[in-house]
Design an enzyme around this catalytic site. Sequence first.
Site, PDB file in Angstrom:
ATOM      1  N   TYR A   1      17.187 -38.687  16.920  1.00  0.00           N
ATOM      2  CA  TYR A   1      16.569 -37.486  16.346  1.00  0.00           C
ATOM      3  C   TYR A   1      16.411 -37.664  14.847  1.00  0.00           C
ATOM      4  O   TYR A   1      15.338 -37.393  14.281  1.00  0.00           O
ATOM      5  CB  TYR A   1      17.426 -36.256  16.643  1.00  0.00           C
ATOM      6  CG  TYR A   1      16.854 -34.981  16.053  1.00  0.00           C
ATOM      7  CD1 TYR A   1      15.742 -34.373  16.621  1.00  0.00           C
ATOM      8  CD2 TYR A   1      17.435 -34.387  14.921  1.00  0.00           C
ATOM      9  CE1 TYR A   1      15.215 -33.211  16.080  1.00  0.00           C
ATOM     10  CE2 TYR A   1      16.909 -33.232  14.382  1.00  0.00           C
ATOM     11  CZ  TYR A   1      15.805 -32.643  14.962  1.00  0.00           C
ATOM     12  OH  TYR A   1      15.270 -31.499  14.418  1.00  0.00           O
TER      13      TYR A   1
ATOM     14  N   ASN B   1       5.543 -27.419  13.687  1.00  0.00           N
ATOM     15  CA  ASN B   1       6.912 -26.994  13.965  1.00  0.00           C
ATOM     16  C   ASN B   1       7.433 -27.516  15.298  1.00  0.00           C
ATOM     17  O   ASN B   1       8.627 -27.745  15.457  1.00  0.00           O
ATOM     18  CB  ASN B   1       6.985 -25.461  13.955  1.00  0.00           C
ATOM     19  CG  ASN B   1       8.290 -24.933  14.494  1.00  0.00           C
ATOM     20  OD1 ASN B   1       9.340 -25.092  13.873  1.00  0.00           O
ATOM     21  ND2 ASN B   1       8.252 -24.314  15.668  1.00  0.00           N
TER      22      ASN B   1
END
Length: 271
Positions: free
Chosen positions: A146, A81
């Site tokens: 990103y 995560n």
Amino acid sequence: MEKNKLHKTVLITGASSGIGEATAQLLSKQGFQVFGTSRKPKSSTNNWIMIALDLNQPDSITKAIEEVIRQAGKIDVLINNAGLGITGPAEETPLKEVENVFQANLFGTCQVINEVIPHMRKNKFGKIINITSIAGYMGLPYRGFYSASKAALIQVSEAYRMEIEQFGIQVSCLAPGDIATNIASRRFHSVAKEKSPYFKNYQASLNLMDNHVDEGMSAQKVALEIEKIIKSRKPKVHYLVGGFLEKFSIYLKRFLPQKTYESLLKKHYNL
């Protein structure tokens, strides 16, 4: 159900806040043995163990995995995560910051996977869940790097899945949309310089991004989806969690002409 789900050992990277923390809370309450990581873990009264792990420091990753094995003897479920966000015009984003994002979102994450696989292979069982992003399915303006880092993680996850399935290890990607977390305060922002030719559009896009995060779904809903994947006997390759339009945008990209889809994105971002 494969093995006793209430005695699985789970490692969650980036468990000090947001999706990671919500998942740690949910799973620990259900009896899972949960280890969470953070670059600078703080002592707490939570029902899970926090250990230090910095995705930008290879030695830190090795030590963290060794510590989990020392304490638990195994890792049944790995939830990748932890990661970094980044925004800015592609032309003006410092490449050093781009390298940091790829180190965390791809290279460091892959090192975690590589160091966990031998332990899962030994037990002939394991589940790896990589938290990617809906942004990884498309190149978003002012979030291009990103998007690229998450797209790379999606593709390599597909490769891992096919390669290690023979060892009893299952790999899945979970791509969230906008989630109401504090990620906006922790991502790298290229400064919106007034003299930049991108200033007006970039500043407007930043405001739009922050509004989307503020209005996003809760991290707890993502945690519930992660729980479903863990409990699934035959998890899928890809999962999406987010608003209808966020998820629908991926299907539109598959079927619409490229320029039509690009026009929709530009309109959304007021470009």
